[in-house]
Design a protein around this motif. Structure first.
Motif, mmCIF file in Angstrom:
data_model
loop_
_atom_site.group_PDB
_atom_site.id
_atom_site.type_symbol
_atom_site.label_atom_id
_atom_site.label_comp_id
_atom_site.label_asym_id
_atom_site.label_seq_id
_atom_site.Cartn_x
_atom_site.Cartn_y
_atom_site.Cartn_z
ATOM 1 N N HIS A 6 -3.102 67.109 -3.593
ATOM 2 C CA HIS A 6 -3.901 67.401 -2.394
ATOM 3 C C HIS A 6 -3.607 66.389 -1.290
ATOM 4 C CE1 HIS A 6 -6.641 64.621 -4.652
ATOM 5 N NE2 HIS A 6 -6.888 64.136 -3.453
ATOM 6 N N GLU A 53 -8.509 68.097 0.594
ATOM 7 C CA GLU A 53 -9.773 67.431 0.269
ATOM 8 C C GLU A 53 -10.335 66.834 1.550
ATOM 9 O OE1 GLU A 53 -9.321 63.699 -1.907
ATOM 10 O OE2 GLU A 53 -11.327 63.865 -2.735
ATOM 11 N N HIS A 77 -5.086 60.154 2.789
ATOM 12 C CA HIS A 77 -4.205 59.849 1.665
ATOM 13 C C HIS A 77 -3.433 61.081 1.207
ATOM 14 C CE1 HIS A 77 -8.000 61.067 -0.438
ATOM 15 N NE2 HIS A 77 -7.193 61.599 -1.331
ATOM 16 N N ALA A 79 -2.192 62.720 -2.392
ATOM 17 C CA ALA A 79 -2.405 62.621 -3.840
ATOM 18 C C ALA A 79 -1.305 63.379 -4.571
ATOM 19 C CB ALA A 79 -3.766 63.183 -4.216
ATOM 20 N N GLU A 127 -2.523 58.344 -3.768
ATOM 21 C CA GLU A 127 -3.395 58.553 -4.922
ATOM 22 C C GLU A 127 -2.579 59.217 -6.025
ATOM 23 O OE1 GLU A 127 -6.772 61.112 -4.066
ATOM 24 O OE2 GLU A 127 -7.442 61.124 -6.127
HETATM 25 ZN ZN ZN Z 1 -8.011 62.453 -3.067
#
Ligand code: ZN
Length: 134
Positions: A6, A53, A77, A79, A127
């Motif tokens: 994500h 997200e 971020h 991921a 992440e």
């Molecule tokens: Zn995340």
């Protein structure tokens, strides 16, 4: 790394952002979830094999609150999905990446997660996430 699991986007107001991303994508988030330990409320939209997200701070000390204060709303971020998070953390540390947590922790959406410091990855918070077996 398997795929981009994500993209995390820091938002000031989750409800307002949910409406915008519902319009953008053409469908609703499949879940919303608070992660008290991180001081965030989140919502998740699927997008093909990946997800979006949205993250809203619930406290002033939340990393999301600090991020928005410094840089404003936006991509927070990336991921990546991994099969063995401990092995990946070990591999990346040996490669010189800076881990923000030494042990995987429980994140949103039924995942074990770990973060790499943005300074070791060209300014991008990374992440790692591994599905928690049910
Ligand atoms: Zn995340």
């Amino acid at each position: 790394m398997n795929k981009i699991e994500h993209l995390g986007i820091a938002v000031k107001n989750l409800e307002a952002a949910n409406e915008i991303y519902t319009k953008l994508l053409g469908y609703q988030p499949y879940k919303t979830e608070g992660v008290a330990s991180e001081g965030v409320n989140t919502s998740f939209f699927t997008c093909g094999e990946s997800k979006i997200e949205l993250l809203e701070a619930t406290t002033k000390e939340s990393p999301i609150a600090k991020f928005i204060e410094k840089r404003g709303e936006g991509i927070h971020h990336i991921a990546f999905s991994v099969v063995d998070i401990k092995a990946e953390m070990c591999r990346l540390e040996k490669e010189g990446f800076v881990l923000l947590n030494q042990e995987p922790k429980k994140g949103a959406d039924n995942k074990l997660v770990a973060f790499l410091h943005p300074k070791s990855s060209n300014g991008v918070l990374v992440e790692l996430c591994q599905d928690i077996a049910e």
